[in-house]
Scaffold this motif. Structure first.
Motif, short mmCIF file in Angstrom:
data_model
loop_
_atom_site.label_atom_id
_atom_site.label_comp_id
_atom_site.label_asym_id
_atom_site.label_seq_id
_atom_site.Cartn_x
_atom_site.Cartn_y
_atom_site.Cartn_z
N SER A 47 0.83 -1.21 0.00
CA SER A 47 0.00 0.00 0.00
C SER A 47 0.87 1.26 0.00
O SER A 47 0.61 2.20 -0.75
CB SER A 47 -0.90 0.04 1.23
OG SER A 47 -1.47 -1.21 1.46
N GLY A 58 -7.16 0.84 -6.42
CA GLY A 58 -5.93 0.81 -5.63
C GLY A 58 -5.95 -0.34 -4.63
O GLY A 58 -4.99 -1.09 -4.50
N THR A 59 -7.09 -0.49 -3.93
CA THR A 59 -7.20 -1.55 -2.94
C THR A 59 -7.08 -2.92 -3.61
O THR A 59 -6.39 -3.81 -3.13
CB THR A 59 -8.56 -1.45 -2.22
OG1 THR A 59 -8.83 -0.08 -1.95
CG2 THR A 59 -8.55 -2.22 -0.93
N GLY A 94 -0.17 7.39 -6.02
CA GLY A 94 -0.96 8.35 -5.27
C GLY A 94 -0.70 9.77 -5.76
O GLY A 94 -0.09 9.96 -6.81
N TYR A 102 -7.08 6.16 -5.26
CA TYR A 102 -7.76 5.66 -4.06
C TYR A 102 -9.13 5.10 -4.42
O TYR A 102 -9.78 5.57 -5.34
CB TYR A 102 -7.92 6.79 -3.04
CG TYR A 102 -6.58 7.24 -2.49
CD1 TYR A 102 -5.90 6.43 -1.60
CD2 TYR A 102 -6.01 8.43 -2.90
CE1 TYR A 102 -4.66 6.82 -1.11
CE2 TYR A 102 -4.78 8.82 -2.42
CZ TYR A 102 -4.10 8.00 -1.53
OH TYR A 102 -2.89 8.38 -1.06
N GLY A 104 -10.11 4.90 0.88
CA GLY A 104 -10.68 6.23 0.88
C GLY A 104 -12.14 6.25 1.29
O GLY A 104 -12.72 5.21 1.58
N THR A 140 1.09 3.90 -2.98
CA THR A 140 0.77 5.31 -2.75
C THR A 140 1.89 6.19 -3.29
O THR A 140 1.63 7.21 -3.95
CB THR A 140 0.61 5.59 -1.24
OG1 THR A 140 -0.28 4.61 -0.70
CG2 THR A 140 0.05 6.97 -0.99
N LEU A 180 -5.76 2.74 1.42
CA LEU A 180 -6.02 2.99 0.01
C LEU A 180 -7.49 3.15 -0.37
O LEU A 180 -7.79 3.68 -1.45
CB LEU A 180 -5.43 1.85 -0.83
CG LEU A 180 -3.90 1.75 -0.85
CD1 LEU A 180 -3.47 0.55 -1.67
CD2 LEU A 180 -3.29 3.02 -1.42
N ASN A 233 -7.17 9.47 -9.88
CA ASN A 233 -7.54 9.12 -8.52
C ASN A 233 -7.35 7.62 -8.32
O ASN A 233 -8.11 6.81 -8.83
CB ASN A 233 -8.97 9.53 -8.20
CG ASN A 233 -9.28 9.26 -6.74
OD1 ASN A 233 -8.38 8.99 -5.94
ND2 ASN A 233 -10.54 9.34 -6.39
#
Lengths: 357, 565
Positions: free
Chosen positions: B127, B156-157, B135, B152, B234, B131, B232, B150
């Motif tokens: 993570s 991303g997860t 990120g 997040y 959000g 980022t 991640l 974006n």
């Protein structure tokens, strides 16, 4: 329909611990159409490797394999038209017997009706009619073996290759299946290579036997020839039981040789292409059933005497040194010898053979 | 000769009489399982289903009627499904490359080594690195010239969890692929099938049990994952574990948190039950006699091989990139602003983080041997002794591991924050959480190794006059030591790197490295977070290397040959 098969000077080198090992060393063999040839030898002699090279599972390091006159050395397995029966049967565990047998037909794109007919015929041929819905794990070893056979036979392969197919079966079934396999092979007239380490299988099933040792061919010939005229001590010892009696050459005329054994001079057949010189050592190969107690012959002392029903078996220590085995058919009233007793053994020189050592 | 044989003992004699140590051992295991596994779960149920002193669904309906919480439930399931699909696919590709393609040995070593990295790293590692690269102001974004992106939320997860969990799929699938009898594939080839058809009709169907197992493992892993979504996901992509955490630590709403963790518990339990009772029984991998030589690798077609190797190389390179980013991030002054190298961050870790390092090491050092003991006793009792409830004992001993960490953490604060067992804020609760949650690997390894050791070995000891206790300590224990050490290694790694359950249990007195990393992340101290991660990875690496050496040594002493690491 049957096709010829030819191995010319085939070799295979494996690398074990970074050292090269010649698993198969310059083997040549030509198999006539419809012939059944057995590869016989101890484990690790290279017999399975040759079979796998014929199948296309391994690529030869040197030499060539041809099937039906076509060089197939670099043809992949799936385009060789061979049928391979594995030692552990290798049935697809997730498919029914029907689907196992139909597998190759589906690959070929055979129509559904034909598949049904051919699978039925195939299962009938191996005596498993009606077992098509079962799964491999519901079958006994012998039945799995039959399915494995049916699976390759429905494809009508040019060559049938079998890798110790009976070694996982029990003794009784093994004897039954070997006559069964031979019957099917003759009925379908298919060229067949058969790997085994069981001399009984090799002797009963084959047209010819190829005896192998350490990657090399020791002798190729019909079973009876191998038994009566072994070319080497290895073959003599590997096929059947043999007494190997050391002696020395007295005279040699090209076909027969006079050998001095345990103080007795005996004229016997010489191994083919031999070149005996007088006074050189020679080995006499005498089968135990040809070595019988008698009034004359080699003298010795009985070490063990075993009664086996049909015959007596004597282990005898010869006077000149060396130990031999003698089989004497047992008949009531016939003289038997006991341990420690003096004995004389005689053999028919015309059925013994002398080898160079 | 036959008067003292064990067979002469009448069958009706109670096992407790034959073995006086059995009863105390059983009692000890059941009491500890009752206190640290059953009791917290029951308390969690009570808090969830009790409102104003009576049975009620009020808490649950409150959670379900909240739009945001409902979304978290849906998101969690959807994310878990996506991660398990992608992770299993990637794991399969890796396993196929290692078991079926003729690659040079060093390439196979590299592929295996890279899959070890995510397993021994703290859950934040990928993570943080993601980022830093994708990120805001991420270096990959700058490199590719993408301005407004974006990262997040779901993508991303999903990416981070897939990279974190695919090694589990790889190990499961590599084991099953190498157990498939090579003769089956050879047989299909010899029947005329092309390599592609062999894969479709033989290799793939035979690996389905492994695929199912891997899908379930990854689904459970992603469902329970707490650290990745915390960093991640959000606000637009809420998931259950983080929602439950925020409910409790942010809103001090224990009932709401309990209800959310109950929602998390239901799918997790479903997966656990499916895995134990369905996948466990469905396996085609059997050992039937001598299977013959494993054939040389045969070409699977240039396109397929190229594709598989290409994917492996790309992913391997990406993982190595992420880890070097962590190292680099730990050594620059201010990430993205002042890129000059410094050791300042490591000095920070060893001064301000000193307590966390020592606490983490102490907790892991205490939990590891205790968990090892638990594994031996539970494994032995459930595998070797036949008595009422030993299946249940095995089930409960593995239960805490099957539950998401967040659920266990919440259950523990509910259960142990008041009398009679007020142990929150102590080291005991951290040790207990790890010991009862992460000894599962050890228990399973002990059961598996006992399964392979013929009971006649123990019977021989008994027939030579040894008591049951003596047989256990002199014969059984030495034989299962490699399995126990393996389990302890696993327990140690997880005790060092876990966060989901213990985030609720840390206190001023006892702090952990993983929670320090999280603090750094929330305060945007990326450099310090990286430095903490590097130190943690190195500590875990050193400790596991020592334990791997011990395992090998023990295995060699017992079997006379090299053990399995």
């Amino acid at each position: 329909m049957a096709v010829a098969l030819e191995l010319s000077n085939v070799s295979k080198v494996f690398h074990k611990d970074k050292k090269p090992v010649r698993a198969v060393d310059g083997v040549s063999l030509s198999v006539s159409p419809g012939e059944m040839v057995t590869f016989l030898g101890p484990s690790g002699c290279g017999k399975t490797t040759i079979l796998r090279m014929v199948a296309g599972f391994e690529t030869p390091t040197g030499g060539a394999v041809s099937i039906d006159g076509r060089d197939v050395t670099n043809v992949p397995v799936n385009r060789r038209d061979i049928g391979f029966v594995f030692q552990n049967y290798a049935l697809f565990p997730h498919m029914s017997v029907f689907e196992n047998v139909a597998y190759g037909l589906r690959v070929k794109g055979t129509g559904e009706a034909d598949i049904r007919r051919k699978v039925g015929e195939g299962l009938e041929l191996v005596g498993l009619k009606g077992a098509d819905k079962a799964f491999p794990n519901q079958l006994s070893g012998g039945e799995q073996q039959r399915v494995a056979l049916a699976r390759v036979l429905v494809l009508e392969p040019k060559v049938l290759l079998m890798d110790e197919p009976l070694s996982n079966l029990d003794a009784k079934l093994r004897i039954h299946m070997r006559t069964e396999i031979r019957r099917i092979q003759k009925q379908l007239d298919v060229t067949c290579l058969y790997v085994t380490h069981d001399q009984g299988e090799a002797l009963t099933m084959s047209d010819r036997i190829m005896v192998m040792n350490k990657g090399k061919v020791e002798q190729i010939g019909p079973p009876r020839e191998l038994y009566s005229d072994p070319r080497s001590l290895f073959v003599a010892d590997f096929i059947g039981q043999a007494n190997i009696i050391p002696g020395s050459v007295v005279a040699f005329d090209g076909t027969n040789v006079l050998v001095s054994v345990a103080g007795v001079k005996i004229g016997v057949r010489a191994v083919k292409n031999a070149s005996f010189t007088p006074c050189a050592p020679a080995a006499l190969v005498v089968r135990p059933e040809n070595l019988m107690p008698s009034e004359e012959g080699m003298a010795g002392t009985v070490r063990t005497a075993t009664f086996l029903g049909g015959r007596m078996e004597y282990e005898v220590i010869l006077e000149g040194g060396g130990e031999v085995l003698s089989f004497d058919p047992f008949l009531p009233g016939k003289k038997t010898f006991s341990e420690g007793e003096r004995i004389r053994l005689y053999f028919d020189p015309s059925v013994a053979v002398a080898l160079e050592t | 000769m036959n008067s003292k044989a064990p067979l002469s003992v009448p069958e009706r004699v109670s096992p407790f009489k034959r073995d006086p140590a059995l009863l105390p051992a059983l009692a000890a295991v059941w009491v500890s399982l009752a206190v640290f596994v059953l009791y917290p779960v029951i308390r969690l149920f009570l808090v969830t289903f009790m409102a104003e002193g009576q049975l009620s669904f009020a808490n649950l309906t409150a959670a379900l009627s909240n739009w945001y919480d409902r979304q978290a439930f849906v998101n969690s399931l959807w994310l878990a499904a996506a991660v398990s699909a992608a992770g299993t696919l990637l794991g399969y590709v890796y396993a196929f490359a290692v078991t079926r393609i003729a690659l040079p040995p060093w390439v196979k070593w590299l592929l295996g080594a890279v899959t070890i990295l995510p397993l021994i790293s703290p859950p934040f590692t990928s993570s943080i690195a993601l980022t830093l690269s994708l990120g805001p102001n991420g270096i990959l974004l700058k490199l590719l010239g993408v301005g407004n992106f974006n990262f997040y939320g779901f993508w991303g997860t999903w990416l981070s969890e897939t990279l974190t969990y695919f090694p589990v799929a790889f190990m499961t699938l590599a084991a099953i692929l190498s157990a498939v009898d090579p003769n089956l594939e050879d047989a299909a080839l010899s029947l005329g099938a092309s390599p592609g058809r062999v894969f479709r009709t033989v290799t793939l169907p035979l690996s389905i049990p492994g695929i199912a197992n891997s899908v379930l493992l990854l689904f459970a892993g992603s469902l329970a994952d707490f650290a990745t979504p915390l960093v991640l996901a959000g606000h637009n992509f809420p998931v259950l574990p983080t929602q439950a955490y925020l409910q409790i630590t942010g809103l001090y709403d224990l009932r709401g948190g309990a209800a959310l963790s109950f929602l998390l518990l239901v799918p997790a339990m479903a997966v656990y039950v499916l895995q134990r009772f369905w996948v466990g029984k469905k396996s085609y991998v059997t050992i039937s006699g001598k299977s013959g030589a494993r054939s040389a690798f045969k070409s699977k077609g240039r396109l397929a091989e190229g594709l598989v190797t290409g994917v492996c190389f790309f992913v391997t390179a990406f993982i190595l990139y992420l880890y070097s980013l962590i190292l680099w991030g730990a050594m620059v002054k201010v990430w993205g602003v002042d890129n000059s190298l410094t050791l300042e961050n490591f000095r920070y870790v060893f001064t301000h983080g000193r307590k966390a390092i020592l606490d983490t090491l102490s907790v892991a050092a205490v939990a590891t041997p205790l968990g090892g003991l638990l594994a031996v006793v539970v494994g032995y009792l459930s595998q070797r002794k036949k008595f009422f409830g030993n299946r249940a004992m095995e089930f409960f001993s593995l239960l805490n591991y099957a539950l998401p960490g967040t659920v266990v953490g919440i259950a523990y604060i509910i259960a142990f924050n008041e009398k009679p067992l007020h142990i929150t804020g102590t080291m005991t609760i951290l040790v207990a959480a790890y010991m009862f949650r992460y000894s599962s690997a050890g228990i399973r390894a002990v059961i598996a190794s006992l399964h392979q050791i013929d009971p006649s070995v123990e019977e021989a000891s008994a027939s030579l006059g040894a008591s049951a206790a003596r047989t256990f300590f002199r014969v059984t224990v030495p034989l299962v030591i490699p399995a126990v050490l393996m389990g302890m290694r696993y327990l140690f790694i997880l005790s060092m790197t876990a966060i989901s359950s213990t985030i609720f249990l840390v206190s001023v007195k006892w702090n952990l490295l993983t929670t320090r990393i999280l603090e750094c992340m929330t305060e945007l101290q990326f450099a310090q977070a990286c430095a903490f991660s590097v130190v943690l990875i190195l500590l875990v690496f050193a400790a596991t290397a020592v334990m791997a050496g011990l395992t090998r040594l023990a295995a060699r002493r017992i079997s006379g040959e090299g053990g399995r690491g």
